[in-house]
Scaffold this motif. Sequence first.
Motif, mmCIF file in Angstrom:
data_model
loop_
_atom_site.group_PDB
_atom_site.id
_atom_site.type_symbol
_atom_site.label_atom_id
_atom_site.label_comp_id
_atom_site.label_asym_id
_atom_site.label_seq_id
_atom_site.Cartn_x
_atom_site.Cartn_y
_atom_site.Cartn_z
ATOM 1 N N GLY A 1 0.804 -1.206 0.000
ATOM 2 C CA GLY A 1 0.000 0.000 0.000
ATOM 3 C C GLY A 1 0.841 1.262 0.000
ATOM 4 O O GLY A 1 2.061 1.235 -0.166
ATOM 5 N N SER A 2 0.193 2.388 0.231
ATOM 6 C CA SER A 2 0.856 3.689 0.108
ATOM 7 C C SER A 2 1.512 4.153 1.395
ATOM 8 O O SER A 2 2.315 5.087 1.381
ATOM 9 C CB SER A 2 -0.163 4.748 -0.349
ATOM 10 O OG SER A 2 -1.240 4.813 0.568
ATOM 11 N N GLY A 3 1.194 3.540 2.519
ATOM 12 C CA GLY A 3 1.790 3.958 3.788
ATOM 13 C C GLY A 3 3.114 3.272 4.040
ATOM 14 O O GLY A 3 3.768 2.763 3.129
ATOM 15 N N SER A 4 3.505 3.231 5.301
ATOM 16 C CA SER A 4 4.774 2.600 5.665
ATOM 17 C C SER A 4 4.703 1.087 5.570
ATOM 18 O O SER A 4 5.722 0.425 5.417
ATOM 19 C CB SER A 4 5.171 2.999 7.087
ATOM 20 O OG SER A 4 4.294 2.393 8.042
ATOM 21 N N GLY A 5 3.487 0.523 5.687
ATOM 22 C CA GLY A 5 3.310 -0.918 5.644
ATOM 23 C C GLY A 5 3.538 -1.594 6.977
ATOM 24 O O GLY A 5 3.443 -2.821 7.084
ATOM 25 N N VAL A 6 3.810 -0.816 8.027
ATOM 26 C CA VAL A 6 4.164 -1.404 9.315
ATOM 27 C C VAL A 6 3.027 -2.234 9.908
ATOM 28 O O VAL A 6 3.259 -3.220 10.606
ATOM 29 C CB VAL A 6 4.602 -0.299 10.309
ATOM 30 C CG1 VAL A 6 3.424 0.608 10.678
ATOM 31 C CG2 VAL A 6 5.242 -0.912 11.544
ATOM 32 N N GLU A 7 1.789 -1.850 9.594
ATOM 33 C CA GLU A 7 0.651 -2.577 10.166
ATOM 34 C C GLU A 7 0.446 -3.937 9.510
ATOM 35 O O GLU A 7 -0.308 -4.772 10.027
ATOM 36 C CB GLU A 7 -0.633 -1.752 10.047
ATOM 37 C CG GLU A 7 -1.133 -1.534 8.623
ATOM 38 C CD GLU A 7 -0.417 -0.422 7.877
ATOM 39 O OE1 GLU A 7 -0.727 -0.208 6.694
ATOM 40 O OE2 GLU A 7 0.456 0.232 8.483
ATOM 41 N N ASP A 8 1.109 -4.183 8.398
ATOM 42 C CA ASP A 8 0.903 -5.431 7.664
ATOM 43 C C ASP A 8 2.030 -6.435 7.842
ATOM 44 O O ASP A 8 1.871 -7.602 7.468
ATOM 45 C CB ASP A 8 0.752 -5.142 6.165
ATOM 46 C CG ASP A 8 -0.545 -4.413 5.847
ATOM 47 O OD1 ASP A 8 -1.555 -4.707 6.507
ATOM 48 O OD2 ASP A 8 -0.534 -3.558 4.944
ATOM 49 N N ILE A 9 3.179 -6.022 8.360
ATOM 50 C CA ILE A 9 4.290 -6.954 8.484
ATOM 51 C C ILE A 9 4.242 -7.651 9.851
ATOM 52 O O ILE A 9 3.498 -7.250 10.740
ATOM 53 C CB ILE A 9 5.641 -6.254 8.270
ATOM 54 C CG1 ILE A 9 5.851 -5.133 9.287
ATOM 55 C CG2 ILE A 9 5.739 -5.736 6.838
ATOM 56 C CD1 ILE A 9 7.210 -4.454 9.173
ATOM 57 N N ARG A 10 5.060 -8.695 9.985
ATOM 58 C CA ARG A 10 5.027 -9.505 11.203
ATOM 59 C C ARG A 10 5.560 -8.680 12.380
ATOM 60 O O ARG A 10 6.713 -8.214 12.368
ATOM 61 C CB ARG A 10 5.869 -10.769 11.017
ATOM 62 C CG ARG A 10 5.585 -11.848 12.056
ATOM 63 C CD ARG A 10 6.418 -13.093 11.800
ATOM 64 N NE ARG A 10 6.198 -13.646 10.472
ATOM 65 C CZ ARG A 10 5.227 -14.497 10.153
ATOM 66 N NH1 ARG A 10 4.347 -14.869 11.078
ATOM 67 N NH2 ARG A 10 5.124 -14.972 8.917
ATOM 68 N N ASP A 11 4.731 -8.536 13.415
ATOM 69 C CA ASP A 11 5.068 -7.716 14.579
ATOM 70 C C ASP A 11 5.473 -8.619 15.738
ATOM 71 O O ASP A 11 4.667 -8.960 16.594
ATOM 72 C CB ASP A 11 3.871 -6.839 14.966
ATOM 73 C CG ASP A 11 4.206 -5.812 16.033
ATOM 74 O OD1 ASP A 11 5.245 -5.966 16.695
ATOM 75 O OD2 ASP A 11 3.419 -4.862 16.209
ATOM 76 N N TYR A 12 6.759 -8.999 15.737
ATOM 77 C CA TYR A 12 7.252 -9.849 16.821
ATOM 78 C C TYR A 12 7.241 -9.115 18.155
ATOM 79 O O TYR A 12 7.035 -9.719 19.209
ATOM 80 C CB TYR A 12 8.677 -10.307 16.517
ATOM 81 C CG TYR A 12 8.775 -11.497 15.598
ATOM 82 C CD1 TYR A 12 8.280 -12.744 15.978
ATOM 83 C CD2 TYR A 12 9.365 -11.383 14.345
ATOM 84 C CE1 TYR A 12 8.371 -13.845 15.130
ATOM 85 C CE2 TYR A 12 9.471 -12.472 13.492
ATOM 86 C CZ TYR A 12 8.974 -13.697 13.896
ATOM 87 O OH TYR A 12 9.067 -14.779 13.059
ATOM 88 N N THR A 13 7.429 -7.800 18.107
ATOM 89 C CA THR A 13 7.540 -7.026 19.340
ATOM 90 C C THR A 13 6.239 -7.038 20.139
ATOM 91 O O THR A 13 6.248 -7.256 21.361
ATOM 92 C CB THR A 13 7.944 -5.580 19.023
ATOM 93 O OG1 THR A 13 9.152 -5.579 18.260
ATOM 94 C CG2 THR A 13 8.160 -4.785 20.301
ATOM 95 N N ASN A 14 5.111 -6.835 19.464
ATOM 96 C CA ASN A 14 3.837 -6.716 20.175
ATOM 97 C C ASN A 14 2.964 -7.958 20.093
ATOM 98 O O ASN A 14 2.310 -8.314 21.079
ATOM 99 C CB ASN A 14 3.061 -5.512 19.614
ATOM 100 C CG ASN A 14 3.801 -4.206 19.831
ATOM 101 O OD1 ASN A 14 4.049 -3.805 20.963
ATOM 102 N ND2 ASN A 14 4.173 -3.539 18.741
ATOM 103 N N ASP A 15 2.948 -8.631 18.946
ATOM 104 C CA ASP A 15 2.014 -9.741 18.747
ATOM 105 C C ASP A 15 2.561 -11.096 19.191
ATOM 106 O O ASP A 15 1.804 -12.049 19.349
ATOM 107 C CB ASP A 15 1.601 -9.830 17.277
ATOM 108 C CG ASP A 15 0.809 -8.614 16.824
ATOM 109 O OD1 ASP A 15 0.252 -7.919 17.697
ATOM 110 O OD2 ASP A 15 0.758 -8.361 15.605
ATOM 111 N N TYR A 16 3.852 -11.182 19.383
ATOM 112 C CA TYR A 16 4.465 -12.443 19.793
ATOM 113 C C TYR A 16 5.047 -12.311 21.202
ATOM 114 O O TYR A 16 4.470 -12.777 22.173
ATOM 115 C CB TYR A 16 5.547 -12.873 18.798
ATOM 116 C CG TYR A 16 5.000 -13.337 17.466
ATOM 117 C CD1 TYR A 16 4.995 -14.679 17.115
ATOM 118 C CD2 TYR A 16 4.480 -12.423 16.540
ATOM 119 C CE1 TYR A 16 4.505 -15.113 15.892
ATOM 120 C CE2 TYR A 16 3.974 -12.848 15.319
ATOM 121 C CZ TYR A 16 3.998 -14.187 15.002
ATOM 122 O OH TYR A 16 3.499 -14.611 13.793
#
Length: 500
Positions: A241-256
């Motif tokens: 998408g047009s943003g940074s894409g941070v919301e779509d990549i694997r978030d080991y810091t918060n989700d794991y």
Amino acid sequence: MKKYNLIKLPIIALLLVMVSCDEILDESPDNRTEIDSLDKIGELLVNAYPQALYTPFLEPMSDNADDKGFSATETRLNDFMYEWGEFFDDDDDTPTNYWNEAYAAIAQANQALTSLDELGETDVNERGEALLCRAYGHFMLVNIFAKAYNPSTASSDLGIAYVTEPETTLLPQYSRNTVEEVYDFIKADLVEGLKYIGNDLNYNEPKFHFNARAANAFASRFYLVLGEWQKVVEHSNNVLGSGSGVEDIRDYTNDYRGAALSYSERAFRFSAAIEPANLLITVGSSVYNRNHASLRYQLSGSLARILSFNGNAAGLEWSEQVYGGSDVVYNVPKYDEYFKVTNQAAGTGTPFVQIPILTTDEAMFNRAEAYAMLGEFQLAADDLNTLLSVKSENYTSAAILTTDDIANNFGVDVNYYTPFYEISGDALPFVNVILETKRSVFYNEGLRWFDIKRHDIEVQHERQVTPNVSETLVLPKGDNKRALQIPTEAQSRGILPNPR
């Protein structure tokens, strides 16, 4: 397919995997004599993805494997692949098994395309999916069993057989196309498939099928191999998408780690459809979950320090954790077995492992490398920082890498990376830090081998001969063993072997 004994798994992992992939594992009936609807073609396409793993034989060939010593588990496959040997058994997790499963998937895609022609269905998602499946299967085969793409030699390098018709004979005879021909065929199928594929797929489990984002992630990988950087950026943008894409990549810091997930919960989420980073998921018959942690040629203590314990490019601790009390069992939770019982009384059946084969993380890494090659160093740094921001502990703005930070701290010998194209002196530190970060993030997923092959990186393996004596094994640049040998069964049917 071999029978295996049942191993009891943690209840949460077993139940969750059953929900996500039990229907995917159900064998579809062979409807080739009466494929008279799009629904039946959809059933056919369930099996148009290679139902096999490549990590068990590609990871030990890479620099993501090291000798744990004599107390670790030894297997013939792991041993042969660590020294880049020829292994022709056809059990699960072997090169021959992947070859067979990839061509079986291609046959399903070809049958689907023929049936679509017979039904007069042209502008439909199923056509796009079938074309993409055929392209993907051949892409994986040519990258495993042929030399790396090089436009100077591709017209004469042996590729693999590009099959475009359903198999109508018991033992069809094929010959190898050149690498150039294979890539031309892949590109044609990919470009055509993208015209028809969409996100409105009529499937209960859409992440087990090519959708628009997964198709663009595959295109991003394809054009990365060709060195067509603007195309890499274009298709990665279609994924992120047009943003940074941070919301779509694997978030080991918060989700794991931040969510305090247990080992089994991490392993499950890694390959699950609920993980936003996973774009395309497949299931393969495999015992890899049972032994990857303890295999001799895997994650040693010294390698764990390089990939994890010493921290990342931002100077921070990785959120993705290494588990195990000692290097004999050091591992990262990425595999979760589902056991499909075939004989309840005997307790036998088939173990399956679910794996993501295309992800948003890979698309962002591809884009970052492409930006570096285009001289867009700030954009390359932005993508790298975005990736590190959700894979590092205690990440703050102070950890953001500037272009000067990268240029001054991540240089590497000019002969380390030697792809068919030139990497400028300015781009080299950016490419290096991107690929080294990618190496850690994708540990034990098999992708590192493709970067090694693409950049013709020399690989050195240390191996203990006796408790007091070690030797160094070297895979030089340009070595023919970078192309795995054609399976003996295929050779017996007229497929030429790779030179040695």
